[in-house]
Enzyme design. Structure first.
Site, PDB file in Angstrom:
ATOM      1  N   ASN A 252      30.256 -28.554  51.108  1.00  0.00           N
ATOM      2  CA  ASN A 252      31.575 -29.158  51.360  1.00  0.00           C
ATOM      3  C   ASN A 252      32.752 -28.263  50.962  1.00  0.00           C
ATOM      4  O   ASN A 252      33.792 -28.295  51.612  1.00  0.00           O
ATOM      5  CB  ASN A 252      31.678 -30.530  50.698  1.00  0.00           C
ATOM      6  CG  ASN A 252      31.537 -30.465  49.206  1.00  0.00           C
ATOM      7  OD1 ASN A 252      30.926 -29.534  48.675  1.00  0.00           O
ATOM      8  ND2 ASN A 252      32.088 -31.433  48.519  1.00  0.00           N
TER       9      ASN A 252
ATOM     10  N   GLU B 198      22.821 -23.755  53.406  1.00  0.00           N
ATOM     11  CA  GLU B 198      22.485 -23.052  54.655  1.00  0.00           C
ATOM     12  C   GLU B 198      23.449 -23.425  55.775  1.00  0.00           C
ATOM     13  O   GLU B 198      23.611 -22.674  56.737  1.00  0.00           O
ATOM     14  CB  GLU B 198      21.017 -23.298  55.018  1.00  0.00           C
ATOM     15  CG  GLU B 198      20.743 -24.134  56.231  1.00  0.00           C
ATOM     16  CD  GLU B 198      20.594 -25.606  55.896  1.00  0.00           C
ATOM     17  OE1 GLU B 198      20.499 -25.948  54.700  1.00  0.00           O
ATOM     18  OE2 GLU B 198      20.576 -26.431  56.827  1.00  0.00           O
TER      19      GLU B 198
ATOM     20  N   VAL C  57      21.808 -35.717  44.113  1.00  0.00           N
ATOM     21  CA  VAL C  57      21.077 -36.107  42.904  1.00  0.00           C
ATOM     22  C   VAL C  57      19.597 -35.704  43.019  1.00  0.00           C
ATOM     23  O   VAL C  57      19.007 -35.151  42.085  1.00  0.00           O
ATOM     24  CB  VAL C  57      21.202 -37.630  42.672  1.00  0.00           C
ATOM     25  CG1 VAL C  57      20.307 -38.077  41.527  1.00  0.00           C
ATOM     26  CG2 VAL C  57      22.655 -37.995  42.386  1.00  0.00           C
TER      27      VAL C  57
ATOM     28  N   GLU D  47      26.059 -30.362  39.155  1.00  0.00           N
ATOM     29  CA  GLU D  47      27.213 -31.107  39.670  1.00  0.00           C
ATOM     30  C   GLU D  47      26.707 -31.901  40.859  1.00  0.00           C
ATOM     31  O   GLU D  47      26.508 -31.352  41.940  1.00  0.00           O
ATOM     32  CB  GLU D  47      28.315 -30.133  40.121  1.00  0.00           C
ATOM     33  CG  GLU D  47      28.936 -29.318  39.017  1.00  0.00           C
ATOM     34  CD  GLU D  47      29.721 -30.172  38.027  1.00  0.00           C
ATOM     35  OE1 GLU D  47      29.987 -31.353  38.320  1.00  0.00           O
ATOM     36  OE2 GLU D  47      30.049 -29.653  36.946  1.00  0.00           O
TER      37      GLU D  47
ATOM     38  N   CYS E 289      32.688 -34.926  46.509  1.00  0.00           N
ATOM     39  CA  CYS E 289      31.752 -35.606  45.616  1.00  0.00           C
ATOM     40  C   CYS E 289      32.423 -36.638  44.729  1.00  0.00           C
ATOM     41  O   CYS E 289      31.867 -37.686  44.444  1.00  0.00           O
ATOM     42  CB  CYS E 289      31.049 -34.576  44.747  1.00  0.00           C
ATOM     43  SG  CYS E 289      32.223 -33.469  43.942  1.00  0.00           S
TER      44      CYS E 289
ATOM     45  N   LYS F 193      25.608 -39.746  33.594  1.00  0.00           N
ATOM     46  CA  LYS F 193      24.517 -40.487  34.235  1.00  0.00           C
ATOM     47  C   LYS F 193      23.872 -39.594  35.330  1.00  0.00           C
ATOM     48  O   LYS F 193      23.729 -38.393  35.146  1.00  0.00           O
ATOM     49  CB  LYS F 193      25.026 -41.835  34.748  1.00  0.00           C
ATOM     50  CG  LYS F 193      25.471 -42.693  33.559  1.00  0.00           C
ATOM     51  CD  LYS F 193      26.172 -44.002  33.792  1.00  0.00           C
ATOM     52  CE  LYS F 193      26.051 -44.872  34.908  1.00  0.00           C
ATOM     53  NZ  LYS F 193      26.954 -46.018  34.943  1.00  0.00           N
TER      54      LYS F 193
ATOM     55  N   GLU G  39      31.912 -27.776  34.835  1.00  0.00           N
ATOM     56  CA  GLU G  39      32.512 -26.572  35.402  1.00  0.00           C
ATOM     57  C   GLU G  39      33.985 -26.589  35.013  1.00  0.00           C
ATOM     58  O   GLU G  39      34.534 -27.634  34.650  1.00  0.00           O
ATOM     59  CB  GLU G  39      32.369 -26.579  36.928  1.00  0.00           C
ATOM     60  CG  GLU G  39      30.919 -26.565  37.347  1.00  0.00           C
ATOM     61  CD  GLU G  39      30.674 -26.042  38.743  1.00  0.00           C
ATOM     62  OE1 GLU G  39      31.140 -26.686  39.690  1.00  0.00           O
ATOM     63  OE2 GLU G  39      29.998 -24.998  38.876  1.00  0.00           O
TER      64      GLU G  39
END
Ligand code: NDP
Length: 699
Positions: free
Chosen positions: A364, A390, A441, A461, A495, A666, A673
């Site tokens: 993204n 990719e 995840v 992340e 995200c 969680k 970062e």
């Protein structure tokens, strides 16, 4: 009967050309036929029934289609043509043979058609194929097309004979899944589970068939579900707004990854041996080059991601440059501590680089992610091997060129290309000391498990389903701006998006009205047009996932306020565009409220009290971000303190200054970062004891 012969092309009726009106009537009668088949079955679907439902005379139906057989053939042909169109669109966007096989599966079992109405009609047609020549012709053509699509891509992965038989099996499985679903009246399957079944079936077979060929490629052993590795497999890089091919890249396998690691190890020591200020100067020069090439890089990012140029020019490249500048500055401040151990000794700690580390990026924010990972890593004296997603492999390569031009020694930053298998070669490599991943995840869990064998450190992340809470006293226009930014920026592919928008009951109606008006004014279109505000989604596969969830939202009773569909007008039909979508009247247990959609889909939920909204906001396995809009200062801090999220905003949403650590709690991740916090994740502590007196030994 040739209905075309009865159409007079020049005549007009009510301002509509006669042939268009007749076409519209034919389409209407075909739709009514499909409804009738679904509701009263084959026997009950007569010319009279169709005429009655459509409010026309039976003679008119006969005029268009001749008899019942003609009507059924036209309806069957329409359904088969729709599947062919969906397949064509998806195939055009498939980057790999495997993705193109999936495109055929998805087209046949996609959420647009895998429903009771269409399925019951298909069943009725299939029941008649043996007795009706016209239906048989349509069925044969449909079947041939599916088989030839499947075979041509399977052949690029497995030998010809195996490809032929697997294609036949896939096609039979598709028919079987339809049949079972129809016979169970759609109790046993939905589009997503049907596709998951086929995907698992295909992957299982491909794994079997390619096992022998893959073992020499992947010494780390074990394929990654969904993508069997092939030494010669390449990556087709596609512009998701147009379907245009941008590049074809080689996939890096074990040999290339080993070579990159060896080169990185050789270069890292000397790089770490430079002073932090010297390393900082290289990062500063690279940041300047990023800024100078902002437009060129932004355009490449836009072509590869489908994001609007007005975003990539303002954010993607510049936020990468800011990150390099920030770590260039803080690198020299890296320090340990001095510890007084009494008159006979003292101690100190050193912050040392880890060595060779790897970054694995999501699609993204390709360039930004490469900068967010590499800048702190390099500032601390590590060497980094970076694997972009990719789907978006291009701008990381440009970053590598820029680093070199800025004076970064050869081997200190390298890019390897590939699918998950290449990522896995990094996560399992014994000489790599750390992995920083941005991704889903499930990928985070796989990476952590793989990294465990060599006890690598990990920064993860991962995904989110973040709450954005609007209290009754909030500045409503700001709250609406926050919700729009937190849902539709980058077409929702962010995200930290606040996709669960909890709005206090006292302001919900007004909030929805303002939201609707501002969403209606948003410009969706060509990402390269500077006026475009919402571009394309990353791929056809992802778009169909998003559309499937939208369909689920509708089916589960959410009220659609805006959008809700793919956009195909004009040239948009060549790409993956979905209208900004708002659902109101959502409930906590709906799929659209529980699952990360990663597309332009906002769910609005109503709440009454602070305690209630806190409970509901925290009732998720994710914990990436959260936002609160209120003018009550104490409430803002009280609520933020209780939200289970790693990154929070008060009276704003989705701003990520480089100084503030970013990350989740969680299932949304581990580590941080940005900010000084990231330095800790790219260094290790060495404790040193220094004796100031003789060694007292009892021996
Ligand atoms: P994926 O998890 O599919 O992929 C992320 C990267 O990991 C890709 O480079 C991928 O390769 C690679 N990969 C996949 N499987 C493995 C494996 N087993 N071992 C090693 N590497 C692997 O994520 P997406 O690219 O689809 O990105 C979207 C996701 O990223 C969303 O869930 C989003 O929330 C999350 N995200 C999180 C952010 C955060 O900071 N918290 C920021 C941005 C996105 P390949 O490309 O071949 O699949």
């Amino acid at each position: 009967m040739n209905t075309q012969s009865t159409i007079r092309h020049s005549a007009h009726r009510n301002g509509i050309p006669r042939d268009e009106a007749e076409d519209a009537r034919r389409v209407q009668l075909i739709e009514v036929t499909i409804d009738s088949l679904a509701e009263v079955g084959f026997v009950g679907t007569t010319l009279g029934e169709i005429a009655g439902r459509a409010g026309v005379s039976p003679g008119l139906v006969a005029h268009y289609f001749g008899d019942k057989d003609g009507l059924l053939e036209a309806a069957f042909r329409k359904l088969a043509r729709e599947v062919a169109t969906w397949a064509r669109q998806r195939l055009a966007l498939g980057r790999t043979p495997r993705a193109r096989v999936q495109a055929v599966i998805d087209a046949n079992l996609g959420p647009e058609n895998f429903d009771k109405r269409t399925g019951t009609a298909w069943l009725a047609f299939w029941g008649q194929v043996l007795h009706n020549e016209g239906l048989r012709r349509v069925q044969t053509a449909y079947q041939r097309r599916m088989l030839s699509n499947l075979r041509s891509d399977l052949r690029r992965m497995i030998p010809g004979e195996a490809a032929r038989s697997l294609a036949a099996m896939i096609s039979a499985m598709i028919d079987g899944v339809w049949l079972r679903a129809a016979l169970s009246e759609w109790q046993e399957a939905d589009s997503e589970s049907a596709r998951a079944l086929l995907t698992a079936f295909v992957d299982g077979h491909l794994r079997e068939l390619t096992r022998a060929e893959t073992t020499d490629l992947a010494p780390a052993a074990g394929g990654v579900a969904g993508r069997p590795a092939r030494a010669h497999e390449s990556i087709r890089v596609i512009n998701p707004a147009t379907g245009e091919e941008l590049a074809v890249l080689r996939v890096d396998g074990a040999a290339q990854v080993d070579a990159a690691v060896a080169k990185a190890r050789a270069a890292q020591k000397a790089w770490a041996g430079r002073t932090a200020a010297e390393r900082g100067r290289v990062l500063q020069r690279a940041a300047r080059l990023l800024r100078e090439r902002n437009d060129e890089l932004a355009e490449l990012e836009t072509r590869n991601t489908g994001k609007p140029i007005q975003e990539t020019r303002a954010v993607d490249v510049l936020s990468g440059a800011e990150c390099l500048e920030y770590y260039a500055g803080v690198a020299a401040g890296l320090a340990g501590e001095h510890l007084d151990l009494g008159p006979k000794a003292f101690g100190y700690t050193r912050r040392e680089p880890l060595g060779v580390v790897a970054g694995i990026g999501a699609w993204n924010y390709p360039l930004q992610i490469a900068c967010w990972k590499s800048a702190p890593a390099l500032a601390c004296g590590n060497a980094m091997i970076f694997k972009p997603a990719e789907l978006t492999p291009l701008t990381a390569v440009k970053l590598g060129e820029i680093y070199r031009e800025a004076g970064l020694p050869e081997g200190v930053f390298q890019v390897v290309q590939g699918y998950a298998q290449t990522g896995q070669l990094l996560t399992r490599h014994p000489a790599i000391r750390k992995i920083s991943l941005t991704g889903e995840v499930s990928t985070g869990k796989a990476v952590m498990a793989d990294a465990a064998a060599t006890l690598k450190q990990v920064t993860l992340e991962l995904g989110g389903k973040s709450p954005l809470i609007v209290f009754g006293d909030a500045h409503l226009d700001n709250a609406v701006s926050g919700a729009l930014l937190g849902n539709f920026y980058s077409a929702g592919e962010v995200c930290s998006n606040g996709t669960r928008v909890f709005v206090h009951r006292s302001v919900r109606a007004e909030f929805i009205e303002r939201l609707r008006a501002r969403t209606a004014a948003m410009k969706v279109g060509d990402p390269l047009d500077p006026d475009t505000q919402v571009g394309a989604l990353i791929s056809a596969e992802h778009m169909h996932k998003v559309l499937g969830l939208i369909a689920r939202g509708r089916a589960q009773g959410a009220r659609l306020i805006s959008g809700g569909a793919r956009l195909t007008q004009g040239t948009l039909g060549r790409g993956c565009f979905v209208a900004p979508t708002i659902f109101d009247a959502c409930h906590d247990d709906m799929d659209i409220v529980r699952q990360e959609i990663f597309g332009p889909v906002m769910s609005v939920l109503e709440f009454e009290s602070e305690a209630e909204v806190l409970d509901r906001a925290n009732a998720t396995e994710f914990g990436l971000a959260a936002g609160v809009f209120t003018n009550d200062l104490t409430r803002a801090h009280r609520v933020i303190a209780q939200l289970e999220a790693g990154t929070c905003w008060i009276n704003h949403y989705n701003v990520t200054p480089i100084e503030l650590p970013f990350g989740g709690v969680k299932l949304s991740g581990l580590g941080r970062e940005n900010g000084r916090a990231a330095l800790e994740h790219y260094t290790q502590l060495k404790s040193v004891y220094v004796a100031m007196a003789d060694v007292e030994a009892p021996y």
